[in-house]
Design a protein around this motif. Structure first.
Motif, PDB file in Angstrom:
ATOM      1  N   LEU A 145       0.488 -27.740  39.749  1.00 35.01           N
ATOM      2  CA  LEU A 145      -0.970 -27.321  39.536  1.00 35.01           C
ATOM      3  C   LEU A 145      -1.033 -26.144  40.419  1.00 35.01           C
ATOM      4  CD1 LEU A 145      -3.685 -27.981  38.563  1.00 35.01           C
ATOM      5  CD2 LEU A 145      -3.978 -29.560  40.562  1.00 35.01           C
ATOM      6  N   LEU A 146      -1.590 -25.118  39.772  1.00 34.80           N
ATOM      7  CA  LEU A 146      -2.127 -23.839  40.529  1.00 34.80           C
ATOM      8  C   LEU A 146      -3.678 -24.080  40.648  1.00 34.80           C
ATOM      9  CD1 LEU A 146      -1.101 -20.999  41.529  1.00 34.80           C
ATOM     10  CD2 LEU A 146      -1.716 -20.212  39.349  1.00 34.80           C
ATOM     11  N   GLY A 147      -4.069 -23.931  41.702  1.00 31.07           N
ATOM     12  CA  GLY A 147      -5.619 -24.165  42.207  1.00 31.07           C
ATOM     13  C   GLY A 147      -6.123 -25.548  41.865  1.00 31.07           C
ATOM     14  N   ALA A 148      -7.459 -25.479  41.845  1.00 30.69           N
ATOM     15  CA  ALA A 148      -8.037 -26.743  41.659  1.00 30.69           C
ATOM     16  C   ALA A 148      -8.093 -27.443  40.142  1.00 30.69           C
ATOM     17  CB  ALA A 148      -9.618 -26.607  42.255  1.00 30.69           C
ATOM     18  N   GLN A 149      -7.690 -28.776  40.351  1.00 27.76           N
ATOM     19  CA  GLN A 149      -7.794 -29.182  38.804  1.00 27.76           C
ATOM     20  C   GLN A 149      -9.294 -29.143  38.175  1.00 27.76           C
ATOM     21  OE1 GLN A 149      -5.108 -31.762  37.883  1.00 27.76           O
ATOM     22  NE2 GLN A 149      -6.182 -31.190  35.959  1.00 27.76           N
ATOM     23  N   GLY A 150      -8.935 -28.657  37.017  1.00 27.68           N
ATOM     24  CA  GLY A 150     -10.328 -28.375  36.392  1.00 27.68           C
ATOM     25  C   GLY A 150     -11.057 -27.182  36.719  1.00 27.68           C
ATOM     26  N   GLY A 151     -10.613 -26.470  37.519  1.00 28.85           N
ATOM     27  CA  GLY A 151     -11.152 -25.082  38.112  1.00 28.85           C
ATOM     28  C   GLY A 151     -10.730 -23.924  37.727  1.00 28.85           C
ATOM     29  N   GLY A 152      -9.945 -23.988  36.639  1.00 30.10           N
ATOM     30  CA  GLY A 152      -8.926 -22.776  36.159  1.00 30.10           C
ATOM     31  C   GLY A 152      -9.745 -21.724  35.660  1.00 30.10           C
ATOM     32  N   TYR A 153     -10.662 -22.024  34.894  1.00 30.15           N
ATOM     33  CA  TYR A 153     -11.369 -20.948  33.909  1.00 30.15           C
ATOM     34  C   TYR A 153     -11.763 -19.734  34.668  1.00 30.15           C
ATOM     35  CZ  TYR A 153     -14.353 -18.763  30.467  1.00 30.15           C
ATOM     36  OH  TYR A 153     -14.610 -17.850  29.519  1.00 30.15           O
ATOM     37  N   ASP A 154     -12.552 -19.897  35.887  1.00 35.78           N
ATOM     38  CA  ASP A 154     -12.836 -18.449  36.607  1.00 35.78           C
ATOM     39  C   ASP A 154     -11.558 -17.607  36.892  1.00 35.78           C
ATOM     40  OD1 ASP A 154     -15.479 -19.180  36.345  1.00 35.78           O
ATOM     41  OD2 ASP A 154     -15.774 -19.832  38.276  1.00 35.78           O
ATOM     42  N   ILE A 155     -10.484 -18.377  37.192  1.00 39.55           N
ATOM     43  CA  ILE A 155      -9.165 -17.555  37.490  1.00 39.55           C
ATOM     44  C   ILE A 155      -8.542 -17.063  36.387  1.00 39.55           C
ATOM     45  CG2 ILE A 155      -6.762 -17.919  38.292  1.00 39.55           C
ATOM     46  CD1 ILE A 155      -9.132 -18.048  40.559  1.00 39.55           C
ATOM     47  N   ILE A 156      -8.670 -17.607  35.124  1.00 40.07           N
ATOM     48  CA  ILE A 156      -8.093 -17.092  33.891  1.00 40.07           C
ATOM     49  C   ILE A 156      -8.876 -15.930  33.622  1.00 40.07           C
ATOM     50  CG2 ILE A 156      -8.112 -17.620  31.555  1.00 40.07           C
ATOM     51  CD1 ILE A 156      -7.609 -20.725  32.254  1.00 40.07           C
ATOM     52  N   GLU A 157     -10.357 -15.954  33.776  1.00 40.03           N
ATOM     53  CA  GLU A 157     -11.401 -14.608  33.342  1.00 40.03           C
ATOM     54  C   GLU A 157     -10.932 -13.783  34.305  1.00 40.03           C
ATOM     55  OE1 GLU A 157     -15.291 -15.333  31.012  1.00 40.03           O
ATOM     56  OE2 GLU A 157     -15.508 -15.750  33.288  1.00 40.03           O
ATOM     57  N   ALA A 158     -10.800 -13.927  35.657  1.00 47.55           N
ATOM     58  CA  ALA A 158     -10.441 -12.817  36.668  1.00 47.55           C
ATOM     59  C   ALA A 158      -9.115 -12.155  36.250  1.00 47.55           C
ATOM     60  CB  ALA A 158     -10.448 -13.421  37.983  1.00 47.55           C
ATOM     61  N   VAL A 159      -8.232 -12.858  36.014  1.00 47.98           N
ATOM     62  CA  VAL A 159      -6.941 -12.461  35.803  1.00 47.98           C
ATOM     63  C   VAL A 159      -6.786 -11.497  34.346  1.00 47.98           C
ATOM     64  CG1 VAL A 159      -4.429 -13.040  35.205  1.00 47.98           C
ATOM     65  CG2 VAL A 159      -5.639 -14.160  37.172  1.00 47.98           C
ATOM     66  N   SER A 160      -7.478 -12.005  33.394  1.00 50.43           N
ATOM     67  CA  SER A 160      -7.567 -11.234  32.222  1.00 50.43           C
ATOM     68  C   SER A 160      -8.411 -10.012  32.199  1.00 50.43           C
ATOM     69  CB  SER A 160      -8.081 -12.166  31.340  1.00 50.43           C
ATOM     70  OG  SER A 160      -7.441 -13.444  30.904  1.00 50.43           O
ATOM     71  N   ASP A 161      -9.255  -9.856  33.277  1.00 56.84           N
ATOM     72  CA  ASP A 161     -10.015  -8.637  33.371  1.00 56.84           C
ATOM     73  C   ASP A 161      -9.147  -7.756  34.261  1.00 56.84           C
ATOM     74  OD1 ASP A 161     -12.279  -9.098  32.115  1.00 56.84           O
ATOM     75  OD2 ASP A 161     -13.329 -10.019  33.850  1.00 56.84           O
ATOM     76  N   LEU A 162      -8.335  -8.353  35.181  1.00 60.44           N
ATOM     77  CA  LEU A 162      -7.221  -7.503  36.081  1.00 60.44           C
ATOM     78  C   LEU A 162      -6.413  -6.651  35.014  1.00 60.44           C
ATOM     79  CD1 LEU A 162      -6.353  -9.531  38.848  1.00 60.44           C
ATOM     80  CD2 LEU A 162      -7.637  -7.371  39.031  1.00 60.44           C
ATOM     81  N   ALA A 163      -5.968  -7.636  33.839  1.00 61.82           N
ATOM     82  CA  ALA A 163      -4.964  -7.275  32.862  1.00 61.82           C
ATOM     83  C   ALA A 163      -5.575  -5.875  32.019  1.00 61.82           C
ATOM     84  CB  ALA A 163      -4.249  -8.218  32.145  1.00 61.82           C
ATOM     85  N   ALA A 164      -6.910  -6.427  31.582  1.00 64.93           N
ATOM     86  CA  ALA A 164      -7.528  -5.582  30.724  1.00 64.93           C
ATOM     87  C   ALA A 164      -7.847  -4.053  31.201  1.00 64.93           C
ATOM     88  CB  ALA A 164      -8.830  -6.206  30.177  1.00 64.93           C
ATOM     89  N   ALA A 165      -8.107  -4.153  32.538  1.00 67.67           N
ATOM     90  CA  ALA A 165      -8.539  -2.746  33.237  1.00 67.67           C
ATOM     91  C   ALA A 165      -7.238  -2.155  33.343  1.00 67.67           C
ATOM     92  CB  ALA A 165      -9.188  -3.241  34.477  1.00 67.67           C
ATOM     93  N   ALA A 166      -6.059  -2.672  33.511  1.00 68.44           N
ATOM     94  CA  ALA A 166      -4.805  -2.080  33.701  1.00 68.44           C
ATOM     95  C   ALA A 166      -4.153  -1.495  32.261  1.00 68.44           C
ATOM     96  CB  ALA A 166      -3.582  -2.954  34.267  1.00 68.44           C
ATOM     97  N   ILE A 167      -4.384  -2.024  31.195  1.00 68.87           N
ATOM     98  CA  ILE A 167      -3.850  -1.831  30.015  1.00 68.87           C
ATOM     99  C   ILE A 167      -4.939  -0.553  29.547  1.00 68.87           C
ATOM    100  CG2 ILE A 167      -5.169  -3.218  28.311  1.00 68.87           C
ATOM    101  CD1 ILE A 167      -2.524  -3.546  27.034  1.00 68.87           C
ATOM    102  N   CYS A 168      -6.190  -0.592  29.999  1.00 74.15           N
ATOM    103  CA  CYS A 168      -6.813   0.600  29.621  1.00 74.15           C
ATOM    104  C   CYS A 168      -6.447   1.747  30.419  1.00 74.15           C
ATOM    105  CB  CYS A 168      -8.470   0.213  30.050  1.00 74.15           C
ATOM    106  SG  CYS A 168      -9.290  -0.807  28.887  1.00 74.15           S
ATOM    107  N   ALA A 169      -5.841   1.597  31.656  1.00 71.53           N
ATOM    108  CA  ALA A 169      -5.443   2.701  32.141  1.00 71.53           C
ATOM    109  C   ALA A 169      -4.181   3.216  31.569  1.00 71.53           C
ATOM    110  CB  ALA A 169      -5.267   2.324  33.898  1.00 71.53           C
TER     111      ALA A 169
END
Length: 389
Positions: free
Chosen positions: A218-242
């Motif tokens: 388990l990575l992070g809090a149980q049931g608390g993954g959505y905010d991390i998923i969004e944050a990571v996806s934004d990091l990747a989206a910004a990088a692929i734009c670059a």
């Protein structure tokens, strides 16, 4: 946005320019041995551990540093899994990992010994990160994982998968029911179908059939993954734009070079006024895009969720729309040679095409940006009504 490289960022950009030129990355993916050699060279320069904390062997770089590196990656059409491992994978471990998990995985990641892929998207889910039907049921002290993920960047040869899943008793679109799990890519029950994306980078569709996981998965809090998923996806989206920004710089450069050397009717194509105007339009669109991509890079790691999402969505939309026009103009002005597989223009056009659809297409990001604007307008209207009341 006014963005100037710091001395350290200029050094990073220059060192990557020399590294990728020496490895001739623009010539294509090369052999497996050449890809491994490049990957280790990237690790030795600190690129793979760019955002990893210093106490785990990294450089503790920012999202703006990632943007600087990603521009060079796009300029040289590098196919190494930087995006999946150094941006998304390292981001998820950094944001959600326990001290023990970070100590176990981040040093190996930084030194190039571990490749990571984030498996968030599912078949038919489009870009809805909460549309997850992969399930992780509690069993003893651990979990049993079942489900399927699609178009996992870097999933073809990653050793560690970071998988979004939900408890069996939660609804498919429930954001609060999502958790993240660390999964050994070679574990029993993990099946992956590897393939190359349009631009040559590796990806995979992955299924999980009764995959047994320990409690420490388990990575992070149980049931608390959505905010991390969004944050990571934004990091990747910004990088692929670059990356797309770097690729578009090459499209414009190759087009300008071709217009200056190709002769017709006794003069170079660059002497024809209509083609001069088309090239000027390409440059103007690129400069407009550049400011938005820089802003996304600067804010991709921000704790201000609204500012981060608005900046990333704006960059994604402009890369999709103006990037496509720049590529179309460049190919048209090259004529037939621009459509051939042998000519390098196509490598950079394909890079932009993948950036167009990865981590949310233009329609998805227009809707997300519009949602923020609508909520802000509703809040402002409510405050005005309350004031008058």
């Amino acid at each position: 946005m006014d963005f100037s490289y710091s001395d350290e960022q200029r050094m990073l950009s220059d060192s990557l320019e020399k590294l990728f030129t020496a490895h001739n990355t623009a010539a294509g993916g090369g052999t497996a041995a050449q890809a491994d050699k490049l990957w280790q060279a990237c690790a030795e320069t600190g690129l793979i551990g760019l955002t990893v904390p210093e106490d785990h062997g990294g450089l503790a770089g920012s999202s703006a540093d990632v943007m600087v590196a990603a521009i060079q990656i796009g300029r040289h059409a590098v196919q190494a899994p930087f995006l999946s491992t150094a941006v998304a994978g390292a981001g998820a471990l950094r944001l959600a990992g326990s001290d023990a998990q970070q100590a176990q995985y981040l040093p190996a990641l930084a030194e190039g010994a571990l490749k990571v892929a984030c498996a968030f998207g599912e078949p038919d889910a489009r870009y809805d990160l909460a549309d997850v039907d992969t399930r992780a049921a509690a069993q003893g002290d651990g979990y049993v994982l079942n489900g399927a993920k699609s178009v996992v960047f870097g999933g073809d040869d990653a050793g560690l998968l970071i998988v979004s899943a939900r408890a069996p008793d939660t609804e498919r679109h429930d954001q609060s029911g999502l958790s993240l799990y660390l999964v050994d890519a070679d574990a029993d029950g993990v099946e992956r179908t590897a393939y190359a994306l349009t631009d040559g980078r590796g990806a995979a569709d992955i299924t999980f059939n009764d995959v047994k996981l320990p409690a420490t998965a388990l990575l992070g809090a149980q049931g608390g993954g959505y905010d991390i998923i969004e944050a990571v996806s934004d990091l990747a989206a910004a990088a692929i734009c670059a990356e797309a920004l770097g690729a578009l710089e090459k499209v414009i450069g190759l087009t300008k070079e071709y217009l200056g050397t190709r002769r017709q009717f006794g003069k170079t194509l660059g002497e024809f006024q209509v083609l001069q105007h088309h090239l000027a339009d390409m440059v103007l669109e690129y400069e407009h895009m550049k400011s938005l991509v820089y802003e996304a890079g600067a804010l991709a790691g921000s704790d201000d969720t609204v500012a981060r999402q608005q900046a990333v969505s704006a960059a994604k939309v402009v890369v999709a729309e103006e990037g496509r026009r720049i590529c179309q103009q460049g190919m048209q002005m090259h004529g037939g040679i621009g459509l051939t597989e042998e000519f390098q223009l196509g490598q950079f056009v394909k890079r932009v095409a993948v950036a167009d659809f990865a981590f949310g297409d233009a329609d998805h990001h227009i809707a997300r940006y519009g949602g923020h604007m609508a909520r802000a307008a509703a809040a402002a209207f409510g405050e005005t009504e309350g004031h008058h009341g």
